[in-house]
Design an enzyme around this catalytic site. Sequence first.
Site, PDB file in Angstrom:
ATOM      1  N   ASN A   9       0.848  -1.187   0.000  1.00 55.12           N
ATOM      2  CA  ASN A   9       0.000   0.000   0.000  1.00 55.12           C
ATOM      3  C   ASN A   9       0.887   1.242   0.000  1.00 55.12           C
ATOM      4  O   ASN A   9       1.486   1.587   1.011  1.00 55.12           O
ATOM      5  CB  ASN A   9      -0.912  -0.022   1.244  1.00 55.12           C
ATOM      6  CG  ASN A   9      -1.819   1.194   1.302  1.00 55.12           C
ATOM      7  OD1 ASN A   9      -1.977   1.928   0.326  1.00 55.12           O
ATOM      8  ND2 ASN A   9      -2.423   1.411   2.460  1.00 55.12           N
ATOM      9  N   TRP A  10       0.947   1.893  -1.148  1.00 59.72           N
ATOM     10  CA  TRP A  10       1.822   3.057  -1.282  1.00 59.72           C
ATOM     11  C   TRP A  10       1.240   4.310  -0.636  1.00 59.72           C
ATOM     12  O   TRP A  10       1.939   5.307  -0.492  1.00 59.72           O
ATOM     13  CB  TRP A  10       2.077   3.347  -2.763  1.00 59.72           C
ATOM     14  CG  TRP A  10       2.824   2.256  -3.474  1.00 59.72           C
ATOM     15  CD1 TRP A  10       3.252   1.058  -2.958  1.00 59.72           C
ATOM     16  CD2 TRP A  10       3.213   2.241  -4.849  1.00 59.72           C
ATOM     17  NE1 TRP A  10       3.889   0.313  -3.928  1.00 59.72           N
ATOM     18  CE2 TRP A  10       3.875   1.008  -5.103  1.00 59.72           C
ATOM     19  CE3 TRP A  10       3.059   3.143  -5.903  1.00 59.72           C
ATOM     20  CZ2 TRP A  10       4.388   0.673  -6.354  1.00 59.72           C
ATOM     21  CZ3 TRP A  10       3.568   2.808  -7.154  1.00 59.72           C
ATOM     22  CH2 TRP A  10       4.231   1.596  -7.365  1.00 59.72           C
ATOM     23  N   LYS A  11      -0.040   4.279  -0.302  1.00 57.44           N
ATOM     24  CA  LYS A  11      -0.729   5.433   0.295  1.00 57.44           C
ATOM     25  C   LYS A  11      -0.530   6.663  -0.602  1.00 57.44           C
ATOM     26  O   LYS A  11      -0.517   6.532  -1.824  1.00 57.44           O
ATOM     27  CB  LYS A  11      -0.266   5.640   1.737  1.00 57.44           C
ATOM     28  CG  LYS A  11      -0.423   4.360   2.578  1.00 57.44           C
ATOM     29  CD  LYS A  11      -0.179   4.570   4.054  1.00 57.44           C
ATOM     30  CE  LYS A  11      -0.344   3.250   4.794  1.00 57.44           C
ATOM     31  NZ  LYS A  11      -0.189   3.400   6.255  1.00 57.44           N
ATOM     32  N   HIS A  98      -9.528   0.504   5.297  1.00 61.58           N
ATOM     33  CA  HIS A  98      -8.230   0.771   5.920  1.00 61.58           C
ATOM     34  C   HIS A  98      -8.432   1.699   7.114  1.00 61.58           C
ATOM     35  O   HIS A  98      -9.298   2.568   7.118  1.00 61.58           O
ATOM     36  CB  HIS A  98      -7.271   1.396   4.910  1.00 61.58           C
ATOM     37  CG  HIS A  98      -5.854   1.446   5.379  1.00 61.58           C
ATOM     38  ND1 HIS A  98      -5.401   2.419   6.246  1.00 61.58           N
ATOM     39  CD2 HIS A  98      -4.801   0.631   5.139  1.00 61.58           C
ATOM     40  CE1 HIS A  98      -4.121   2.203   6.491  1.00 61.58           C
ATOM     41  NE2 HIS A  98      -3.727   1.125   5.840  1.00 61.58           N
ATOM     42  N   GLU A 100      -6.956   4.216   8.145  1.00 62.72           N
ATOM     43  CA  GLU A 100      -6.893   5.656   7.854  1.00 62.72           C
ATOM     44  C   GLU A 100      -8.198   6.154   7.262  1.00 62.72           C
ATOM     45  O   GLU A 100      -8.625   7.285   7.532  1.00 62.72           O
ATOM     46  CB  GLU A 100      -5.710   5.926   6.920  1.00 62.72           C
ATOM     47  CG  GLU A 100      -4.375   5.690   7.605  1.00 62.72           C
ATOM     48  CD  GLU A 100      -3.227   5.423   6.653  1.00 62.72           C
ATOM     49  OE1 GLU A 100      -2.119   5.179   7.139  1.00 62.72           O
ATOM     50  OE2 GLU A 100      -3.441   5.452   5.410  1.00 62.72           O
ATOM     51  N   GLU A 170      -4.985  -5.383  10.609  1.00 60.66           N
ATOM     52  CA  GLU A 170      -3.979  -4.354  10.843  1.00 60.66           C
ATOM     53  C   GLU A 170      -4.190  -3.743  12.222  1.00 60.66           C
ATOM     54  O   GLU A 170      -5.073  -2.913  12.403  1.00 60.66           O
ATOM     55  CB  GLU A 170      -4.038  -3.276   9.759  1.00 60.66           C
ATOM     56  CG  GLU A 170      -5.454  -2.815   9.366  1.00 60.66           C
ATOM     57  CD  GLU A 170      -5.460  -1.525   8.572  1.00 60.66           C
ATOM     58  OE1 GLU A 170      -4.433  -1.192   7.977  1.00 60.66           O
ATOM     59  OE2 GLU A 170      -6.492  -0.836   8.596  1.00 60.66           O
ATOM     60  N   GLY A 176       2.725   2.660  11.304  1.00 57.50           N
ATOM     61  CA  GLY A 176       3.497   3.896  11.294  1.00 57.50           C
ATOM     62  C   GLY A 176       4.143   4.237  12.615  1.00 57.50           C
ATOM     63  O   GLY A 176       4.661   5.339  12.788  1.00 57.50           O
ATOM     64  N   SER A 216       3.400  -2.318  10.081  1.00 57.55           N
ATOM     65  CA  SER A 216       4.842  -2.110  10.128  1.00 57.55           C
ATOM     66  C   SER A 216       5.617  -3.392   9.846  1.00 57.55           C
ATOM     67  O   SER A 216       6.580  -3.717  10.538  1.00 57.55           O
ATOM     68  CB  SER A 216       5.253  -1.501  11.478  1.00 57.55           C
ATOM     69  OG  SER A 216       4.667  -0.242  11.672  1.00 57.55           O
ATOM     70  N   GLY A 237       2.987  -1.356   4.323  1.00 49.86           N
ATOM     71  CA  GLY A 237       2.935   0.078   4.090  1.00 49.86           C
ATOM     72  C   GLY A 237       4.276   0.643   3.663  1.00 49.86           C
ATOM     73  O   GLY A 237       4.710   0.476   2.526  1.00 49.86           O
ATOM     74  N   GLY A 238       4.961   1.310   4.588  1.00 48.25           N
ATOM     75  CA  GLY A 238       6.189   2.029   4.255  1.00 48.25           C
ATOM     76  C   GLY A 238       7.251   1.195   3.577  1.00 48.25           C
ATOM     77  O   GLY A 238       7.937   1.664   2.657  1.00 48.25           O
TER      78      GLY A 238
END
Length: 253
Positions: A9-11, A98, A100, A170, A176, A216, A237-238
Amino acid sequence: MRKKIVAGNWKMNKLMDEAVALTSELVNMVNDEVQGDVKVILCPPALYLPVIKRYIEDSSRFDLAAQNCSDKVSGAFTGEISAAMLQSAGIGYVLIGHSERRQYFNESNAVLAEKVNTALANVVSPIFCCGESLEQRQNSDYIGFVKNQLTESLFHLTPEQLQAVVIAYEPIWAIGTGLTASAEQAQEMHAALRGHIAEKYGREVAEEISILYGGSVTAASAAELFASPDIDGGLVGGASLKSREFTNIIKAR
């Protein structure tokens, strides 16, 4: 046999040239280095989906997911993207629920149920995200809380419809923050969710559902997490923004 999946997930990250470069690197690395039948799903910003699709279409390992879709079919909803639009562009998956989206856009379980419905009606497979906050984990029945997310957003589906859904657990407290649920904590929740599905739909259906861990995930933590019996891959994610790190996570699967 359940699908083994690693999704990135590049967000809201990467400019167009950076997104293309990342995709090219990933395709080359994964095709050269990754063994087995793991499916890699990239979730770039919606603007990039048609472009990224051209770079992965020659590799059967890769697929694409949108990061969101509307709960509405069509109409005067400026800025929204419908599931029918995703289907018409050849997009096979969409992230729904998600944390967010739940937190910043106040998406309720009822709204997410409608998003699931419109995605499935257009043959786009939902990657349904669920999870608890740190406060919920510490002060409430956190397993019951996450089970209820499935109940209210997915349990109206037929068994056949549910089998088109991928679930991503998640823990919000591990997104994050640099924190990662231990393999034992993650397995506990994954097993509970699979058991919850089995109570509603039967064990055979539950055993067909891929449940991913998101929170993470790194190359260092992936192998232990993915070795757990009820964890079928990851929603990353990151780390998915770095071709070497993400490839190493895929290899761990």
